[in-house]
Motif scaffolding. Structure first.
Motif, PDB file in Angstrom:
ATOM      1  N   MET A  69      11.111 -24.134  29.569  1.00 55.87           N
ATOM      2  CA  MET A  69       9.626 -24.913  29.175  1.00 55.87           C
ATOM      3  C   MET A  69       8.368 -24.210  29.433  1.00 55.87           C
ATOM      4  N   VAL A  70       8.507 -22.753  30.064  1.00 59.21           N
ATOM      5  CA  VAL A  70       6.968 -22.415  30.121  1.00 59.21           C
ATOM      6  C   VAL A  70       6.990 -21.150  29.110  1.00 59.21           C
ATOM      7  N   ASP A  71       5.728 -21.781  28.329  1.00 56.05           N
ATOM      8  CA  ASP A  71       5.467 -20.678  27.394  1.00 56.05           C
ATOM      9  C   ASP A  71       4.718 -19.072  27.995  1.00 56.05           C
ATOM     10  N   PHE A  72       4.624 -18.388  28.665  1.00 49.27           N
ATOM     11  CA  PHE A  72       4.715 -17.229  29.276  1.00 49.27           C
ATOM     12  C   PHE A  72       3.854 -16.239  28.530  1.00 49.27           C
ATOM     13  N   LYS A  73       3.444 -16.223  27.255  1.00 45.84           N
ATOM     14  CA  LYS A  73       2.336 -15.225  27.027  1.00 45.84           C
ATOM     15  C   LYS A  73       1.567 -16.476  27.065  1.00 45.84           C
ATOM     16  N   THR A  74       1.404 -17.403  26.919  1.00 44.56           N
ATOM     17  CA  THR A  74       0.494 -18.650  26.480  1.00 44.56           C
ATOM     18  C   THR A  74       0.051 -18.750  28.329  1.00 44.56           C
ATOM     19  N   ALA A  75       0.669 -18.371  29.068  1.00 46.68           N
ATOM     20  CA  ALA A  75       0.045 -18.629  30.849  1.00 46.68           C
ATOM     21  C   ALA A  75       0.189 -17.736  30.782  1.00 46.68           C
ATOM     22  N   ARG A 135      -4.385 -38.558  26.152  1.00 47.21           N
ATOM     23  CA  ARG A 135      -4.006 -37.485  25.167  1.00 47.21           C
ATOM     24  C   ARG A 135      -3.271 -37.742  24.582  1.00 47.21           C
ATOM     25  N   LYS A 136      -2.902 -38.190  23.427  1.00 47.88           N
ATOM     26  CA  LYS A 136      -2.023 -37.729  22.521  1.00 47.88           C
ATOM     27  C   LYS A 136      -0.170 -37.313  22.478  1.00 47.88           C
ATOM     28  N   GLU A 137       1.000 -37.316  23.181  1.00 51.56           N
ATOM     29  CA  GLU A 137       2.254 -37.187  23.864  1.00 51.56           C
ATOM     30  C   GLU A 137       2.528 -36.160  22.290  1.00 51.56           C
ATOM     31  N   ASN A 138       1.867 -35.360  21.922  1.00 55.64           N
ATOM     32  CA  ASN A 138       2.319 -34.245  20.257  1.00 55.64           C
ATOM     33  C   ASN A 138       3.763 -33.651  21.680  1.00 55.64           C
ATOM     34  N   GLU A 143       2.635 -23.640  15.325  1.00 59.07           N
ATOM     35  CA  GLU A 143       2.329 -22.415  15.300  1.00 59.07           C
ATOM     36  C   GLU A 143       1.195 -22.242  16.443  1.00 59.07           C
ATOM     37  N   ILE A 144       2.219 -21.580  17.706  1.00 58.49           N
ATOM     38  CA  ILE A 144       0.482 -21.671  18.563  1.00 58.49           C
ATOM     39  C   ILE A 144      -0.434 -20.376  18.341  1.00 58.49           C
ATOM     40  N   LYS A 145      -1.649 -21.105  18.439  1.00 56.61           N
ATOM     41  CA  LYS A 145      -2.765 -19.781  18.206  1.00 56.61           C
ATOM     42  C   LYS A 145      -3.752 -20.167  19.366  1.00 56.61           C
ATOM     43  N   TYR A 146      -4.374 -18.984  19.593  1.00 57.09           N
ATOM     44  CA  TYR A 146      -4.798 -18.905  20.667  1.00 57.09           C
ATOM     45  C   TYR A 146      -6.566 -18.397  20.411  1.00 57.09           C
ATOM     46  N   ASN A 147      -7.669 -19.762  20.529  1.00 61.67           N
ATOM     47  CA  ASN A 147      -9.267 -19.096  20.599  1.00 61.67           C
ATOM     48  C   ASN A 147      -9.316 -18.320  22.254  1.00 61.67           C
ATOM     49  N   TYR A 148     -10.044 -17.216  21.924  1.00 59.10           N
ATOM     50  CA  TYR A 148      -9.721 -15.986  22.603  1.00 59.10           C
ATOM     51  C   TYR A 148     -11.019 -16.478  23.950  1.00 59.10           C
ATOM     52  N   PRO A 149     -11.958 -16.889  22.656  1.00 60.16           N
ATOM     53  CA  PRO A 149     -13.705 -16.183  23.880  1.00 60.16           C
ATOM     54  C   PRO A 149     -13.407 -17.758  24.707  1.00 60.16           C
ATOM     55  N   LEU A 150     -12.999 -19.060  24.311  1.00 66.40           N
ATOM     56  CA  LEU A 150     -12.876 -20.116  24.946  1.00 66.40           C
ATOM     57  C   LEU A 150     -11.752 -20.111  26.045  1.00 66.40           C
ATOM     58  N   ILE A 151     -10.767 -19.265  25.846  1.00 69.90           N
ATOM     59  CA  ILE A 151     -10.208 -19.549  26.554  1.00 69.90           C
ATOM     60  C   ILE A 151     -10.238 -18.513  28.451  1.00 69.90           C
ATOM     61  N   ILE A 152     -10.974 -17.627  27.417  1.00 69.36           N
ATOM     62  CA  ILE A 152     -11.732 -16.837  28.397  1.00 69.36           C
ATOM     63  C   ILE A 152     -13.021 -17.721  28.940  1.00 69.36           C
ATOM     64  N   ILE A 153     -13.614 -18.060  29.347  1.00 73.29           N
ATOM     65  CA  ILE A 153     -14.585 -19.096  29.661  1.00 73.29           C
ATOM     66  C   ILE A 153     -13.914 -20.212  30.082  1.00 73.29           C
ATOM     67  N   GLU A 154     -12.973 -20.721  29.600  1.00 71.67           N
ATOM     68  CA  GLU A 154     -12.153 -22.061  30.725  1.00 71.67           C
ATOM     69  C   GLU A 154     -11.152 -21.350  32.246  1.00 71.67           C
ATOM     70  N   LEU A 180      -6.455 -25.465  23.230  1.00 68.81           N
ATOM     71  CA  LEU A 180      -7.005 -24.150  22.425  1.00 68.81           C
ATOM     72  C   LEU A 180      -5.820 -23.523  22.334  1.00 68.81           C
ATOM     73  N   ALA A 181      -4.677 -23.605  22.887  1.00 66.03           N
ATOM     74  CA  ALA A 181      -3.357 -23.194  22.338  1.00 66.03           C
ATOM     75  C   ALA A 181      -2.430 -23.834  21.583  1.00 66.03           C
ATOM     76  N   ASN A 182      -2.913 -25.061  21.083  1.00 62.61           N
ATOM     77  CA  ASN A 182      -1.702 -25.651  20.693  1.00 62.61           C
ATOM     78  C   ASN A 182      -0.239 -26.257  20.613  1.00 62.61           C
ATOM     79  N   LEU A 183      -0.318 -26.166  22.304  1.00 61.25           N
ATOM     80  CA  LEU A 183       1.124 -26.064  23.379  1.00 61.25           C
ATOM     81  C   LEU A 183       1.390 -28.097  23.035  1.00 61.25           C
ATOM     82  N   PRO A 184       2.690 -27.997  22.530  1.00 61.66           N
ATOM     83  CA  PRO A 184       3.086 -29.409  23.253  1.00 61.66           C
ATOM     84  C   PRO A 184       2.950 -30.277  24.221  1.00 61.66           C
ATOM     85  N   MET A 185       2.364 -31.403  24.635  1.00 59.60           N
ATOM     86  CA  MET A 185       2.067 -31.949  26.379  1.00 59.60           C
ATOM     87  C   MET A 185       3.532 -31.770  26.781  1.00 59.60           C
TER      88      MET A 185
END
Length: 266
Positions: A69-75, A135-138, A143-154, A180-185
């Protein structure tokens, strides 16, 4: 052993129990239990909290890893700025904060008071997140997409907050992973637990060089919390987690208000 100490150690079980039942939130109780039930200095309590939170979250994270269940790249992308921020906060920022920040008409705002008030504010924000929980239980694989500037700030913000108050910050990380990464809940919750575990333990490493750690106490307290997780996971089969999370949110809200009252009135 005094009754208040027994309550403190029972609180360790409660921390794990909540984490096992609702997948988060237990860490928000660690500092109040350590400070008010076991009379530990707030700075030391936030350090101990990082170890307790990191260790107990790691148990849950390993179970999630086994399930895939862990998305290591996103982590890793989310965690790097958080790791840096939490370590720097514990190793360098906390030690240089003066014991007395300022005084107003004879009322001194101390380092310990500021930490507890800031922690109370975080509790209030976390409680609102748990109570509303809109939050909607999507659960669709998108497709996982990364908003890098916001991810770094967050990551930097969450890491700094974690470093100051010793809580995991799941209520900030999970929405960020979804938005910010479009991961399922479910994957967001599992990945968040992995990030919290590593981030908290790295933050604790920053404390080891500055504080004298009572390892006997810390390992016993953490062990009780881990036992609580397994009990919570078992009880989760019989209890509606969503309703429990909302009820716990109201409890955290009351606790946050109580801390503000106690610190300012005391």
């Amino acid at each position: 052993m005094e009754i208040i100490e027994i309550l403190g150690y029972s609180g360790a079980l409660l921390i794990g129990l909540v984490l096992g039942l609702i997948g988060g939130g237990g860490s928000i109780l660690t500092v109040p239990i350590l400070v008010y039930a076991l009379a530990i200095n707030p700075v030391t309590a936030t350090a101990y909290s990082l170890f307790v939170v990191g260790s107990t979250s790691l148990v849950g994270a390993v179970k999630n890893m086994i399930k895939g269940m862990v998305d290591f790249k996103t982590a890793i992308i989310f965690a790097i700025p958080a790791f840096i921020a939490v370590y720097l906060t514990r190793a360098f920022l906390i030690p240089i904060i003066p014991e007395i920040l300022f005084s107003i008409d004879g009322f001194e705002v101390t380092k310990n008071l500021a930490i507890m008030l800031f922690f109370a504010v975080i509790m209030l924000l976390a409680s609102i997140s748990m109570v509303r929980n809109n939050r909607k239980e999507n659960e669709e694989e998108t497709e996982i997409k990364y908003n890098y500037p916001l991810i770094i700030i967050e990551g930097l913000v969450v890491g700094t907050i974690t470093g100051i108050v010793g809580a995991g910050g799941g209520f900030l990380i999970i929405p960020a992973l979804v938005l910010l990464a479009n991961l399922p809940m479910k994957k967001a919750v599992a990945t968040s637990l992995f990030i919290i575990a590593i981030k908290s333990l790295i933050g604790f490493v920053g404390d080891v060089q500055n504080l004298a750690i009572d390892w006997n106490f810390l390992l016993v307290f953490t062990g009780l919390s881990v036992i609580g997780i397994f009990i919570g996971v078992w009880l989760n089969k019989f209890i509606d987690g969503k309703k429990l999370k909302k009820a716990f949110g109201w409890f955290v809200l009351v606790m946050g208000i109580y801390i503000i009252y106690k610190e300012l009135a005391g």
